[in-house]
Design a protein around this motif. Structure first.
Motif, PDB file in Angstrom:
ATOM      1  N   SER A 123     -45.699  23.103   3.562  1.00  9.98           N
ATOM      2  CA  SER A 123     -44.594  24.189   3.087  1.00  9.98           C
ATOM      3  C   SER A 123     -44.533  26.013   3.857  1.00  9.98           C
ATOM      4  O   SER A 123     -43.992  26.457   3.623  1.00  9.98           O
ATOM      5  N   GLU A 124     -45.887  26.103   3.994  1.00  9.81           N
ATOM      6  CA  GLU A 124     -46.360  27.496   4.896  1.00  9.81           C
ATOM      7  C   GLU A 124     -44.937  27.608   5.777  1.00  9.81           C
ATOM      8  O   GLU A 124     -44.548  28.727   6.310  1.00  9.81           O
ATOM      9  N   ALA A 125     -45.377  26.182   6.964  1.00 12.34           N
ATOM     10  CA  ALA A 125     -44.319  25.701   7.996  1.00 12.34           C
ATOM     11  C   ALA A 125     -42.676  26.261   7.305  1.00 12.34           C
ATOM     12  O   ALA A 125     -42.073  27.198   8.312  1.00 12.34           O
ATOM     13  N   LYS A 126     -42.327  25.789   6.552  1.00 11.69           N
ATOM     14  CA  LYS A 126     -41.221  25.817   5.780  1.00 11.69           C
ATOM     15  C   LYS A 126     -40.960  27.075   5.421  1.00 11.69           C
ATOM     16  O   LYS A 126     -40.722  28.041   5.814  1.00 11.69           O
ATOM     17  N   ALA A 127     -41.140  27.533   5.138  1.00  8.36           N
ATOM     18  CA  ALA A 127     -41.071  29.586   4.444  1.00  8.36           C
ATOM     19  C   ALA A 127     -41.331  30.131   6.168  1.00  8.36           C
ATOM     20  O   ALA A 127     -40.114  31.210   6.276  1.00  8.36           O
ATOM     21  N   LEU A 128     -41.711  29.711   6.790  1.00  9.28           N
ATOM     22  CA  LEU A 128     -41.922  30.401   8.245  1.00  9.28           C
ATOM     23  C   LEU A 128     -40.730  30.052   8.869  1.00  9.28           C
ATOM     24  O   LEU A 128     -40.155  31.565   9.933  1.00  9.28           O
ATOM     25  N   TYR A 129     -40.656  29.373   8.531  1.00  8.34           N
ATOM     26  CA  TYR A 129     -38.986  29.204   9.285  1.00  8.34           C
ATOM     27  C   TYR A 129     -38.091  29.816   9.096  1.00  8.34           C
ATOM     28  O   TYR A 129     -36.747  29.720   9.751  1.00  8.34           O
ATOM     29  N   ASN A 130     -37.723  29.546   7.197  1.00  9.55           N
ATOM     30  CA  ASN A 130     -37.129  30.004   7.086  1.00  9.55           C
ATOM     31  C   ASN A 130     -37.090  31.773   7.054  1.00  9.55           C
ATOM     32  O   ASN A 130     -35.916  32.909   7.282  1.00  9.55           O
ATOM     33  N   LEU A 131     -38.038  32.243   7.312  1.00  7.49           N
ATOM     34  CA  LEU A 131     -38.485  33.397   7.580  1.00  7.49           C
ATOM     35  C   LEU A 131     -37.813  33.650   8.817  1.00  7.49           C
ATOM     36  O   LEU A 131     -37.259  35.488   9.222  1.00  7.49           O
ATOM     37  N   GLY A 132     -38.272  32.965  10.877  1.00  2.00           N
ATOM     38  CA  GLY A 132     -37.738  32.897  11.347  1.00  2.00           C
ATOM     39  C   GLY A 132     -36.157  32.767  11.445  1.00  2.00           C
ATOM     40  O   GLY A 132     -35.083  33.890  11.640  1.00  2.00           O
ATOM     41  N   ASN A 133     -34.955  32.250   9.785  1.00  2.00           N
ATOM     42  CA  ASN A 133     -33.721  32.283   9.943  1.00  2.00           C
ATOM     43  C   ASN A 133     -32.921  33.473   9.599  1.00  2.00           C
ATOM     44  O   ASN A 133     -32.087  34.158  10.444  1.00  2.00           O
ATOM     45  N   VAL A 134     -33.735  34.036   8.308  1.00  2.00           N
ATOM     46  CA  VAL A 134     -32.844  34.745   8.011  1.00  2.00           C
ATOM     47  C   VAL A 134     -33.230  36.500   9.116  1.00  2.00           C
ATOM     48  O   VAL A 134     -32.318  36.820   9.213  1.00  2.00           O
ATOM     49  N   CYS A 135     -34.234  36.956   9.525  1.00  4.59           N
ATOM     50  CA  CYS A 135     -34.418  37.606  10.681  1.00  4.59           C
ATOM     51  C   CYS A 135     -33.380  37.335  11.469  1.00  4.59           C
ATOM     52  O   CYS A 135     -32.780  38.836  12.357  1.00  4.59           O
ATOM     53  N   HIS A 136     -33.465  36.119  12.219  1.00  2.00           N
ATOM     54  CA  HIS A 136     -31.984  35.934  13.109  1.00  2.00           C
ATOM     55  C   HIS A 136     -30.906  36.348  12.681  1.00  2.00           C
ATOM     56  O   HIS A 136     -30.146  37.318  13.241  1.00  2.00           O
ATOM     57  N   ALA A 137     -30.163  36.498  11.393  1.00  2.00           N
ATOM     58  CA  ALA A 137     -29.267  36.361  11.277  1.00  2.00           C
ATOM     59  C   ALA A 137     -28.825  37.759  10.556  1.00  2.00           C
ATOM     60  O   ALA A 137     -27.601  38.327  10.566  1.00  2.00           O
TER      61      ALA A 137
END
Length: 629
Positions: A123-137
């Protein structure tokens, strides 16, 4: 068959349809399951989550946000921390698509905090993945609507990209420990894109090569095509055009294999631009014509315009200026039609250059383009003129309501009146008022003011409806001791109302309040639609976890940056043109820079400079001759 079993069957059928890509049908099954209801809280939460995901795929982000919010509230009410983390992640992804990046980051950080609290690495890995996508967008949005080449974004954009790269690197470390190869491949692809926009092309190539290996390992041809395209883009900015063309050609073969015409057109467009930079203009025109045909097939007008400009640019480089002029004119017409301002500037620059080379020929093209524009403007003027005439005729034929009084029932009845006769009737009313001044007239013959008459009629009808809803004593049965309750029916005109000093008045009002209260309870909206667990709802009410309390945390995060967003919405947003046959990286600036650098290399040496060089050489020879003597 029990209702619980039917609800579960509907949910499973909806899940099956989602796996086959039939999301519209899946939504109907999920909503039917929610309507039927269940007592199981986790099942209802899963239904909310599936509905939110299905609406997300269907691009109905408002509905997706609504169901993910319900999922979050239900998980918080049931103290399901793991489910709450998943709901926060879904909300973050939905808010990211809606360009609410600060709110999305808040929910993704919430997901990360809960995952760390529960020590759930996946779940922590998914959260980090989501954070990276939001920063890119967010970084991309900060640079919009300007177009930047990789490595040339403003500092505020680069800050978001660097932060996103850090999140992806942390995500990659956790995934490697978990051994999740498919997720590792996705992270490599996203990390490569982040390095690409930062201008770190060598690191980007390394990430995309890893992505390509994992895609081949699992037979994911769609991810394989993306990796080939991303590798080609990176090699283009490194100046390795031959290697880039090879990768774009492999992406083209996969696009044809999966029969995706828009992706095929994108690969043709990239190959055409690559061969332009390689100065192989015949191949460039060949691929750009392929792109033009697909764009016409898919009715992508913006893509057609880009293809026409590219073909014209290639013909101009080959020296075939007449053909270049033809495609430049087509590009200008399409650009003006779709309102592409950037394309208009580029097209005008090409026409100006062709004007210098061809002289009068360009003038004829300008006349042809201007005539097309005048025809379109004339057509628009004619349409606007017809709309204005229709509007005037509809106003002339507008029917207004003239209110008159019916003598028998004292109720005003509407009568249709033509707008054209409104002036004459008004003048008649004024004359009748003057002639009848000082004399009493009956209500049926006196003229009335239109607005007052309307509100008078509305008030009378409303009062009659309220009277119809009054309670009658003949209907209410209070028992034998209540038989003397002094309640008058509607038809009793002498005593119109209930006696307040009646001995049973308090009991009557208590009964009415009870009836009204039960009706209000029936009309209340459900906190969680489809939940039939009375024990859970009772516990929820006892703990004062009502809907408003559950929503406080959500709306606090949602409104955190609302003031700044309101300021952003004051100005008119730029128009976003959709071009499904044009890739995100069109290399237009790269082509223009490359062509301008070649022009600089082709410039001749100034005559004055050559004389100076010659004089210096002759003086050097004279000095050497003297020394030899």
């Amino acid at each position: 068959m029990s209702a619980e079993a039917t609800c579960m069957e509907l949910a499973l059928e909806g899940e099956r349809l989602c796996k086959t890509g039939e999301f519209c049908r899946a939504v109907h099954y999920f909503e039917a399951a929610v309507h039927l209801g269940t007592e199981d809280v986790p099942t209802l939460g899963a239904l909310y989550s599936q509905l939110g995901n299905a609406y997300f795929v269907l691009e109905d982000y408002v509905k997706a946000l609504e169901y993910h919010r319900l999922d979050l509230n239900l998980m918080r009410a049931s103290s399901d921390r793991s489910g709450e983390a998943k709901a926060c992640g879904n909300l973050g992804n939905t808010l990211k698509v809606l360009n609410k990046f600060d709110e999305a980051l808040a929910f993704c950080h919430r997901q990360q905090d809960i995952a760390r609290e529960l020590n759930e690495k996946a779940s922590e890995a998914k959260a980090l993945y989501n954070l990276g996508n939001v920063c890119h967008a967010k970084g991309k949005q900060l640079g919009f609507p300007s177009v930047y080449d990789p490595g040339e974004y403003p500092p505020e954009c680069n800050k978001c990209f660097e932060e996103g790269a850090k999140y992806f690197e942390e995500n990659l470390e956790i995934l490697k420990k978990l051994g999740d190869r498919p997720s590792i491949g996705r992270t490599y692809g996203n990390l490569g894109n982040m390095y690409y926009v930062l201008g770190n092309f060598t690191e980007a190539i390394g990430c995309h090569e890893e992505r390509l290996l994992i895609a081949k390992e699992f037979g994911d041809v769609v991810a394989e095509r993306r990796a080939y395209t991303n590798l080609g883009n990176a090699y283009m900015f490194l100046g390795e055009f031959i290697i880039a063309a090879d990768y774009f050609n492999k992406a083209l073969q996969i696009a044809r294999q999966i029969k995706d015409r828009s992706l095929e057109a994108q690969s043709c467009y990239s190959l055409g631009n690559t061969y332009t930079l390689l100065r192989d203009f015949e191949k460039s025109i060949e691929y750009h014509i392929m792109h033009l045909r697909i764009a016409q097939e898919l009715k992508d007008r913006l893509g057609e315009g880009r293809a026409c400009w590219s073909i014209g640019n290639a013909y101009k480089s080959m020296g075939q200026l007449q053909k270049a002029l033809l495609y430049a004119g087509l590009h200008m017409e399409i650009t003006k039609e779709v309102g592409d301002e950037d394309g208009l500037v580029t097209g005008q620059a090409m026409l100006a250059e062709l004007q210098a080379l061809l002289g009068s020929t360009e003038g004829t093209t300008v006349k042809r383009v201007s005539s097309c524009r005048e025809k379109s403007e004339g057509r628009l003027d004619r349409e606007l003129g017809s709309l204005a005439r229709n509007r005037r005729s509809s106003l002339e034929n507008l029917e207004l309501v003239e209110l008159k009084t019916d003598e028998s029932h004292h109720v005003k009845t509407p009568k249709l009146l033509k707008c054209g006769s409104l002036t004459s009737s008004d003048s008649k009313d004024k004359k009748s008022k003057k002639s009848s001044s000082g004399q009493s007239t009956s209500k049926s013959t006196s003229s009335i003011d239109l607005d007052d008459g309307f509100f008078d009629l509305l008030t009378k009808f409303q009062s009659r409806r309220i009277d119809d809803q009054r309670c009658c004593s003949s209907v209410l049965e209070f028992g034998s001791r209540d038989s003397n309750v002094n309640v008058e029916c509607e038809g009793d005109k002498e005593n119109n109302g209930f006696q307040a000093n009646s001995p049973n008045a308090d009991e009557f009002f208590d009964m009415v309040a009870g009836i009204q209260g039960s009706r209000m309870d029936d009309q209340r909206a459900e906190i969680f639609p489809g939940l039939h667990n009375r024990q859970f709802l009772a516990q929820l009410t006892a703990n004062r976890c009502d809907d408003s309390l559950l929503d406080d945390h959500f709306f606090e995060m949602l409104m955190r940056c609302q003031s700044s967003r309101i300021e952003d919405q004051r100005s008119e947003l730029p128009m976003i043109h959709s071009a499904p046959t044009v890739p995100d990286e069109d290399f237009l600036n790269l082509i223009l820079r490359f062509q301008s650098s070649r022009l600089e290399e082709q410039r001749s040496v100034m005559p004055i400079l050559s004389k100076r060089v010659t004089s210096k050489k002759s003086s050097f020879r004279r000095k050497s001759d003297k020394q030899s003597q």
